[in-house]
Write an enzyme that holds these catalytic residues in place. Structure first.
Site, PDB file in Angstrom:
ATOM      1  N   ASP A   1      -6.727  21.525  -6.982  1.00  0.00           N
ATOM      2  CA  ASP A   1      -6.351  20.186  -6.544  1.00  0.00           C
ATOM      3  C   ASP A   1      -6.728  19.137  -7.592  1.00  0.00           C
ATOM      4  O   ASP A   1      -5.922  18.267  -7.944  1.00  0.00           O
ATOM      5  CB  ASP A   1      -7.044  19.839  -5.218  1.00  0.00           C
TER       6      ASP A   1
ATOM      7  N   LYS B   1      -9.463  16.438  -2.550  1.00  0.00           N
ATOM      8  CA  LYS B   1     -10.591  17.286  -2.166  1.00  0.00           C
ATOM      9  C   LYS B   1     -11.077  18.049  -3.394  1.00  0.00           C
ATOM     10  O   LYS B   1     -10.284  18.444  -4.245  1.00  0.00           O
ATOM     11  CB  LYS B   1     -10.194  18.261  -1.055  1.00  0.00           C
TER      12      LYS B   1
ATOM     13  N   HIS C   1     -10.719  27.371   3.314  1.00  0.00           N
ATOM     14  CA  HIS C   1      -9.682  28.263   2.794  1.00  0.00           C
ATOM     15  C   HIS C   1      -9.944  29.709   3.201  1.00  0.00           C
ATOM     16  O   HIS C   1      -9.528  30.639   2.523  1.00  0.00           O
ATOM     17  CB  HIS C   1      -9.600  28.161   1.265  1.00  0.00           C
TER      18      HIS C   1
ATOM     19  N   GLY D   1      -3.373  22.432  -0.175  1.00  0.00           N
ATOM     20  CA  GLY D   1      -2.687  23.591   0.370  1.00  0.00           C
ATOM     21  C   GLY D   1      -2.401  23.453   1.846  1.00  0.00           C
ATOM     22  O   GLY D   1      -3.140  22.796   2.578  1.00  0.00           O
ATOM     23  N   SER D   2      -1.322  24.076   2.307  1.00  0.00           N
ATOM     24  CA  SER D   2      -1.049  24.118   3.735  1.00  0.00           C
ATOM     25  C   SER D   2      -2.055  25.046   4.406  1.00  0.00           C
ATOM     26  O   SER D   2      -2.758  25.812   3.749  1.00  0.00           O
ATOM     27  CB  SER D   2       0.375  24.603   3.982  1.00  0.00           C
ATOM     28  N   GLY D   3      -2.103  24.976   5.730  1.00  0.00           N
ATOM     29  CA  GLY D   3      -3.066  25.759   6.485  1.00  0.00           C
ATOM     30  C   GLY D   3      -4.195  24.934   7.054  1.00  0.00           C
ATOM     31  O   GLY D   3      -5.035  25.450   7.789  1.00  0.00           O
ATOM     32  N   HIS D   4      -4.204  23.616   6.720  1.00  0.00           N
ATOM     33  CA  HIS D   4      -5.268  22.730   7.192  1.00  0.00           C
ATOM     34  C   HIS D   4      -4.765  21.728   8.238  1.00  0.00           C
ATOM     35  O   HIS D   4      -5.436  20.745   8.529  1.00  0.00           O
ATOM     36  CB  HIS D   4      -5.870  21.963   6.019  1.00  0.00           C
TER      37      HIS D   4
END
Length: 331
Positions: free
Chosen positions: A109, A104, A218, A53-56
């Site tokens: 995922d 991960k 997250h 996911g984006s945001g990392h």
């Protein structure tokens, strides 16, 4: 909520386009997808890819480049990329020598990357993978079965990426990856939760005098909330938990990562680095390299994680190997 964005629903799209515009000599986008790959992909070697996911950010697209990743698949915010997107990354990076996936340990995922590998097999592309589960804070969570994969993933990307760059086979990389994963442990904390643009709300709330121990990446809270204390005590608690799971009695060297969660000043990360080094010196543990900065974040969370890798001759060699990725800084 204050954020430097246009429309919340367009953040991921505009971020991906912005990366390509800023680094056109290093990365390119696979048309019609969110997939980013090396400008020169496919390269005549085993391809190494990752995603989530984006945001990392900068994980994972920031680690595309020679000696690290050949491609990355950003999903929507804190959401796994779909199997068809992962498949496009596999196809775009495969040179005929196979693709190795670094995943991960989050339920979405693992499921979606596994499905993509099956789909790739139907197109006669060889795929192997490893699941990173370095977080020692919790055994199971709302996102996982087993331990979460967090910032220690960057060590995996660096070491396996260097092996592939040297020309190691898919089978050799898989065999070493399985040995490498147990040697990496991480744990994190926060003094402020992150805010997801689409909701505009904190993922959890902390008062000014509180901290959360054992957070995930997250925006999920950790194992407990308690009164904020000086960073020396926080470092000692996290390191005690991490080192309890690594047998360093043979005098092995380690590498250390002090990872910012997106909203922590570099000044504070170096205070943490100071206390971590004092702790390790007092324990008689030799530190080969220290990495300080934002490697795997949780949007704008204020906090940090510590990751430790027990080095052997192989991991030390490939950790030290040159790499040319957007967000990788040689120590």
């Amino acid at each position: 909520m204050k954020k430097l964005i246009n429309v919340a629903d367009n953040v991921v799209e505009e971020m991906i386009e912005g990366m390509v515009m800023a680094h056109p000599d290093r990365i390119k986008r696979v048309e019609g997808t969110n997939v980013l790959v090396r400008k020169d992909a496919p390269v005549d070697k085993v391809a190494v890819i990752s995603g989530g996911g984006s945001g990392h950010e900068p994980a994972h697209a920031g680690f595309i480049g020679r000696g690290m990743l050949d491609g990355a698949v950003p999903g929507q915010m804190f959401t796994s990329p779909t199997p068809d997107q992962v498949l496009e990354c596999i196809k775009a990076t495969d040179s005929g020598k196979g693709v190795f996936m670094i995943v991960k340990n989050y339920t979405g995922d693992v499921m979606n990357f596994d499905m993509a590998a099956e789909m790739a097999g139907m197109e006669e592309i060889k795929v192997e993978s490893v699941v990173v589960n370095d977080d020692v804070a919790v055994e199971n969570s709302s996102f996982t079965t087993g331990r979460r994969g967090v910032a220690g993933t960057i060590f995996v990307e660096k070491i396996l990426g260097a092996m592939a760059e040297e020309g190691k086979s898919l089978e050799e990389i898989k065999a070493y990856a399985d040995k490498l994963i147990p040697q990496i442990k991480s744990m994190g904390m926060a003094i402020k939760a992150c805010t997801v643009p689409s909701s505009g709300e904190e993922s959890f709330h902390l008062e000014d005098d509180e901290m959360e121990i054992g957070i995930g990446i997250h925006g999920e809270p950790g194992i407990r909330k308690e009164a904020l204390k000086p960073v020396k005590g926080i470092v000692e608690e996290l390191m005690d938990k991490i080192l309890a799971e690594l047998d360093l009695s043979d005098g092995s060297e380690i590498a250390l990562m002090i990872n910012g969660m997106g909203g922590t000043p570099l000044q504070e990360l170096y205070v943490i680095a100071h206390d971590a080094h004092v702790y390790l010196k007092d324990k008689g543990i030799a530190t080969h390299k220290t990495y300080v900065g934002d490697y795997m974040t949780s949007i704008d969370m204020a906090g940090f994680s510590l990751s430790v890798i027990k080095l052997d001759e192989t991991s030390k060699k490939y950790l030290d190997a040159p790499a040319d990725a957007i967000a990788w800084r040689e120590v």
